[in-house]
Design a protein around this motif. Structure first.
Motif, PDB file in Angstrom:
ATOM      1  N   PHE A 172       3.971 -11.448  -5.626  1.00  0.00           N
ATOM      2  CA  PHE A 172       2.754 -10.727  -6.023  1.00  0.00           C
ATOM      3  C   PHE A 172       1.588 -11.115  -5.111  1.00  0.00           C
ATOM      4  CE2 PHE A 172      -1.226 -10.674  -8.424  1.00  0.00           C
ATOM      5  CZ  PHE A 172      -1.271  -9.339  -8.793  1.00  0.00           C
ATOM      6  N   ILE A 173       1.504 -12.394  -4.780  1.00  0.00           N
ATOM      7  CA  ILE A 173       0.431 -12.849  -3.891  1.00  0.00           C
ATOM      8  C   ILE A 173       0.572 -12.206  -2.515  1.00  0.00           C
ATOM      9  CG2 ILE A 173      -0.540 -14.875  -2.743  1.00  0.00           C
ATOM     10  CD1 ILE A 173       0.236 -16.509  -5.204  1.00  0.00           C
ATOM     11  N   LEU A 174       1.807 -12.118  -2.023  1.00  0.00           N
ATOM     12  CA  LEU A 174       2.030 -11.459  -0.734  1.00  0.00           C
ATOM     13  C   LEU A 174       1.638  -9.991  -0.786  1.00  0.00           C
ATOM     14  CD1 LEU A 174       5.447 -12.982   0.397  1.00  0.00           C
ATOM     15  CD2 LEU A 174       3.169 -13.532   1.247  1.00  0.00           C
ATOM     16  N   LEU A 175       1.943  -9.322  -1.899  1.00  0.00           N
ATOM     17  CA  LEU A 175       1.571  -7.913  -2.046  1.00  0.00           C
ATOM     18  C   LEU A 175       0.056  -7.751  -2.032  1.00  0.00           C
ATOM     19  CD1 LEU A 175       2.511  -4.997  -2.551  1.00  0.00           C
ATOM     20  CD2 LEU A 175       2.391  -5.486  -5.015  1.00  0.00           C
TER      21      LEU A 175
ATOM     22  N   PHE B  35      -2.458  -5.702   0.649  1.00  0.00           N
ATOM     23  CA  PHE B  35      -3.533  -4.743   0.352  1.00  0.00           C
ATOM     24  C   PHE B  35      -4.880  -5.245   0.883  1.00  0.00           C
ATOM     25  CE2 PHE B  35      -0.610  -3.147  -2.985  1.00  0.00           C
ATOM     26  CZ  PHE B  35      -0.616  -1.814  -2.602  1.00  0.00           C
ATOM     27  N   PHE B  36      -5.089  -6.557   0.800  1.00  0.00           N
ATOM     28  CA  PHE B  36      -6.342  -7.109   1.318  1.00  0.00           C
ATOM     29  C   PHE B  36      -6.427  -6.927   2.830  1.00  0.00           C
ATOM     30  CE2 PHE B  36      -8.681 -10.687   3.190  1.00  0.00           C
ATOM     31  CZ  PHE B  36      -9.912 -10.518   2.587  1.00  0.00           C
TER      32      PHE B  36
ATOM     33  N   GLY C 134      -8.753  -4.008   7.425  1.00  0.00           N
ATOM     34  CA  GLY C 134      -8.639  -3.106   8.564  1.00  0.00           C
ATOM     35  C   GLY C 134      -9.464  -1.849   8.387  1.00  0.00           C
ATOM     36  N   CYS C 135      -9.431  -1.272   7.192  1.00  0.00           N
ATOM     37  CA  CYS C 135     -10.252  -0.072   6.924  1.00  0.00           C
ATOM     38  C   CYS C 135     -11.734  -0.399   7.003  1.00  0.00           C
ATOM     39  CB  CYS C 135      -9.902   0.492   5.541  1.00  0.00           C
ATOM     40  SG  CYS C 135      -8.239   1.191   5.426  1.00  0.00           S
TER      41      CYS C 135
ATOM     42  N   GLY D 235      -0.863  -6.057   6.975  1.00  0.00           N
ATOM     43  CA  GLY D 235      -0.889  -5.404   5.666  1.00  0.00           C
ATOM     44  C   GLY D 235       0.298  -4.490   5.460  1.00  0.00           C
ATOM     45  N   ALA D 236       0.642  -3.692   6.486  1.00  0.00           N
ATOM     46  CA  ALA D 236       1.782  -2.783   6.351  1.00  0.00           C
ATOM     47  C   ALA D 236       3.081  -3.552   6.177  1.00  0.00           C
ATOM     48  CB  ALA D 236       1.857  -1.882   7.583  1.00  0.00           C
ATOM     49  N   ILE D 237       3.245  -4.633   6.944  1.00  0.00           N
ATOM     50  CA  ILE D 237       4.475  -5.429   6.834  1.00  0.00           C
ATOM     51  C   ILE D 237       4.596  -6.045   5.450  1.00  0.00           C
ATOM     52  CG2 ILE D 237       5.602  -7.525   7.665  1.00  0.00           C
ATOM     53  CD1 ILE D 237       4.500  -6.840  10.457  1.00  0.00           C
ATOM     54  N   LEU D 238       3.518  -6.645   4.966  1.00  0.00           N
ATOM     55  CA  LEU D 238       3.575  -7.296   3.646  1.00  0.00           C
ATOM     56  C   LEU D 238       3.813  -6.279   2.538  1.00  0.00           C
ATOM     57  CD1 LEU D 238       0.686  -9.912   3.944  1.00  0.00           C
ATOM     58  CD2 LEU D 238       3.142 -10.316   4.038  1.00  0.00           C
ATOM     59  N   ILE D 239       3.150  -5.136   2.604  1.00  0.00           N
ATOM     60  CA  ILE D 239       3.317  -4.137   1.548  1.00  0.00           C
ATOM     61  C   ILE D 239       4.715  -3.554   1.579  1.00  0.00           C
ATOM     62  CG2 ILE D 239       2.558  -1.859   0.769  1.00  0.00           C
ATOM     63  CD1 ILE D 239      -0.260  -2.615   1.646  1.00  0.00           C
TER      64      ILE D 239
END
Length: 709
Positions: free
Chosen positions: A92-95, A99-100, A105-106, A537-541
């Motif tokens: 959950f922390i990785l997810l 997102f963070f 990045g945004c 972020g993309a890799i973790l998600i």
């Protein structure tokens, strides 16, 4: 419900100390579950391979609620005693970190924090970094002066030569100490300051030329006074002629280079200062000295609080946005011009800027002509546009530079009102880009673009000057002097006096390092940080989504089924390929034995369980007690379908258990006859690590259940 409990007691041969215990046991039976203690271990181990991998083969309608709970269990620890909420797991922390990272990045992509950082740096605030650079720049700025020595003075004065022959001598180099004495910060986003430009002689850069070099140079005081008096009355001209005769003043005189540039004594200037102090308030005249006369000047400068791109630009000069020497906004405006310390920032390549210098007597436009790199920074090269020194012949708007309806030839601009009404006109060096009439009475001039064109290299994002070379020539634009003694030969002449190059070669090393960090490194860091955040972020998600979702929601088996072996001695489920994952709560998959031919589509299973006789054979391996329980459960299920109210009461008796929902689904499956299988289920506890007390105080071991569908 009481009847159901009694029935089960007769089938199982057990008695229970409480109704709750009986109801819990009955719920196990309602889910077709039998205890491991009732199964013959030897028979179970011998024939367990008959059903390996079948659970998911015949359970395609896996309950979504269970999948959702499985996902949640992947993300959060189980609630412990006394805890209100679950603790998040590493997954959950990785997810959340994913997102963070995407959010970061945004944030960089849309808000550009570097721009905000640099805009704050560019503000002129008291004590600020850029403010201190503007107030007293670290750069080395030089004024390189070239004098026009008249080589045929005697020949021309005697009438032997019809043209003045000039020779360029120089450079004579002075270092300009640019400084702004700040008076106050104003409430309208400006500050008030006094410009100061003290000069210091730099002999080592003067290429062997010295201030005491003797040259033949024009007598500026005589020619200037003669040009003014020539239009006056006869008595005024008569008085001046007597004064010239008395002092034996000549229009060409020997003097040192310093005297010509910084001022020399003249009887005419002394008389003018004595009798006309409102016109001439100085007793000696030098061109460079007058050009750098900032006595009484003050300016207001934009600080950038309203628009950071305008920081360092002029708002007003001497209290006005317009110069009093010109009529019309096009010629007189100095607002948003730069004095050369800092130019407009954030400009594009097709955008022009303004440059103002008191010696120019106007704000001159600069246009970009080239891109390049100077001092390690990206820059645009600017120069003056074509016909910048036109007086209305080529550009109609430039007619406002005609003084008193008298327009000079193209290549000259009349700046007499900025030089005490002396007949001074500016041009490019050697009359570069000037009209041919300018060369009619002068020889020795050689205009050259490379040597005489003005160039500004400016960093477009910050407005920082990187390399500056501002070149102008000071001339005398003389009228008809035929009525003034000793000056007749200079009538209607455009006489060059000197030209100067205000030069900044490069930034200092400290400025290069500082602005290299701000303008080269930080933008790249921002862009790299944005891409890295998006990638991480993309890799973790994607990774956590795959682990949490796809391994649960879309779990499948190969054609041979998953190997799931049960060790009856240790009460552990062992998934093939993961031998180390055993213990409490690690039930991988229940093992199911199909009870009808139609239930299996796997060829292997059809070979193993294709006939009812084989099912009976498997059933005979179970203890009599278990077989009897199976039959009784079937009867109970049939009875429950006929008496829904009794079934509902059973379900409602323990609504918190997930078995109620599953029992309802199993009823439909049993009634339709589409589901016939036997399921062996472990209770998930490690027998070696936990013993649980029974109601009578004795210990009970973990249990294995058989689920019949």
């Amino acid at each position: 419900m009481k009847d159901l409990v009694q029935i089960w007691n007769r089938v199982a041969g057990k008695s229970y100390s409480s109704v709750n215990t009986a109801e819990r046991e009955l719920r196990d039976l309602s889910h077709n579950r039998l205890k491991r203690a009732d199964i013959d271990a030897a028979n179970g181990e011998d024939h367990y391979s008959e059903c390996e991998g079948l659970n998911h083969k015949f359970n395609d309608d896996f309950d979504f609620t269970e999948r959702k709970d499985a996902i949640i269990n992947r993300l959060f620890e189980r609630r412990k005693k006394g805890q209100v909420a679950r603790q998040p797991k590493c997954l959950f922390i990785l997810l959340m970190l994913g997102f963070f990272a995407v959010g970061t990045g945004c944030f960089i992509l849309f808000l550009h924090p570097y721009d905000f950082f640099f805009s704050q740096k560019a503000l002129l605030e008291d004590g600020g970094e850029i403010f201190e650079m503007w107030r007293k720049p670290e750069v080395k700025l030089y004024c390189r002066v070239y004098l026009f020595n008249i080589t045929n003075a005697e020949e021309y004065m005697s009438g032997k030569d019809s043209k003045v022959n000039v020779q360029e001598v120089g450079p004579y180099v002075y270092q300009e100490g640019l400084e702004h004495e700040v008076l106050r910060f104003n409430d309208n986003g400006t500050l008030s300051a006094i410009p100061r430009h003290p000069l210091t002689w730099v002999e080592e850069l003067s290429e062997g030329h010295k201030e005491d070099d003797i040259l033949y140079l024009p007598h500026i005081a005589l020619l200037s006074i003669a040009n003014v008096v020539a239009k006056q009355s006869f008595m005024t001209r008569f008085g001046l002629n007597n004064l010239i005769s008395l002092t034996n003043s000549q229009p060409l005189a020997k003097m040192t280079a310093r005297e010509f540039m910084m001022g020399y004594k003249s009887e005419l200037m002394t008389l003018g200062n004595t009798f006309m102090p409102g016109w001439i308030y100085f007793d000696k005249l030098g061109l460079i000295d007058r050009m750098y006369d900032f006595n009484g000047d003050f300016e207001t400068i934009f600080t950038g609080t309203d628009d950071v791109t305008n920081s360092g630009l002029i708002d007003t000069y001497r209290g006005s946005t317009d110069l009093p020497q010109w009529d019309g906004k096009y010629c007189s405006n100095v607002q948003y011009a730069s004095d050369g310390t800092k130019f407009k920032s954030g400009v594009t390549f097709n955008q022009s800027i303004l440059f103002y210098r008191k010696s120019l007597c106007r704000a001159a436009p600069l246009i970009p002509v080239e891109k390049g790199v100077r001092s390690g920074l990206k820059g645009y090269m600017y120069t003056f546009p074509e016909h910048m020194l036109d007086n209305g012949k080529a550009i109609e708007e430039n007619k406002c530079f005609c003084r008193r309806d008298k327009c000079l030839p193209e290549g000259l601009i009349d700046v007499a009102d900025c030089y005490y009404s002396f007949p001074i006109a500016l041009s490019y060096p050697h009359f570069y880009k000037g009209d041919d009439v300018l060369f009619s009475k002068v020889e020795g001039l050689n205009p050259n673009q490379e040597q005489h064109e003005t160039r500004f290299w400016i960093q477009p994002d910050s407005g920082l000057p990187l390399d500056v070379s501002t070149k102008f020539q000071i001339n005398m634009a003389l009228d008809d002097l035929s009525a003034i003694k000793n000056s007749e030969k200079f009538s209607n002449m455009y006489l060059p006096l000197l030209w100067f190059d205000i030069r900044m070669y490069t930034l200092t090393p400290s400025l290069m390092q500082r602005f290299g960090l701000y303008l080269n490194v930080l933008p790249v860091v921002e862009k790299c940080a944005m891409y890295i955040c998006f990638a991480i972020g993309a890799i973790l998600i994607l990774m956590t989504t795959y682990i949490v979702t796809f391994k649960i929601m879309f779990k499948s088996y190969d054609g041979n089924g998953r190997k799931c072996n049960f060790n009856f001695k240790s009460a552990h489920w062992i998934e093939q390929g993961k031998p180390g994952r055993t213990g409490r709560g690690t039930v991988y998959a229940p093992c199911e034995i199909p009870l009808t031919d139609s239930d299996s589509t796997d060829p292997c299973l059809q070979d193993a369980c294709s006939t009812q006789s084989r099912i009976k054979e498997l059933g005979s391996l179970l203890p009599d007690k278990v077989q009897g329980s199976v039959d009784s459960v079937k009867a109970l299920r049939a009875d429950r379908t006929k008496t829904p109210s009794r079934k509902d009461s059973l379900i409602e008796s323990d609504s918190g258990e997930s078995s109620a929902g599953v029992a309802s689904e199993n009823d439909d499956a049993y009634k339709s006859g589409d589901c016939r299988y036997l399921e062996v289920v472990d209770d998930g506890f490690d027998e070696s690590s936990a013993m649980f007390p029974a109601g009578d105080g004795a210990s009970r071991t973990p249990e294995l259940h058989i689920h019949i569908g």
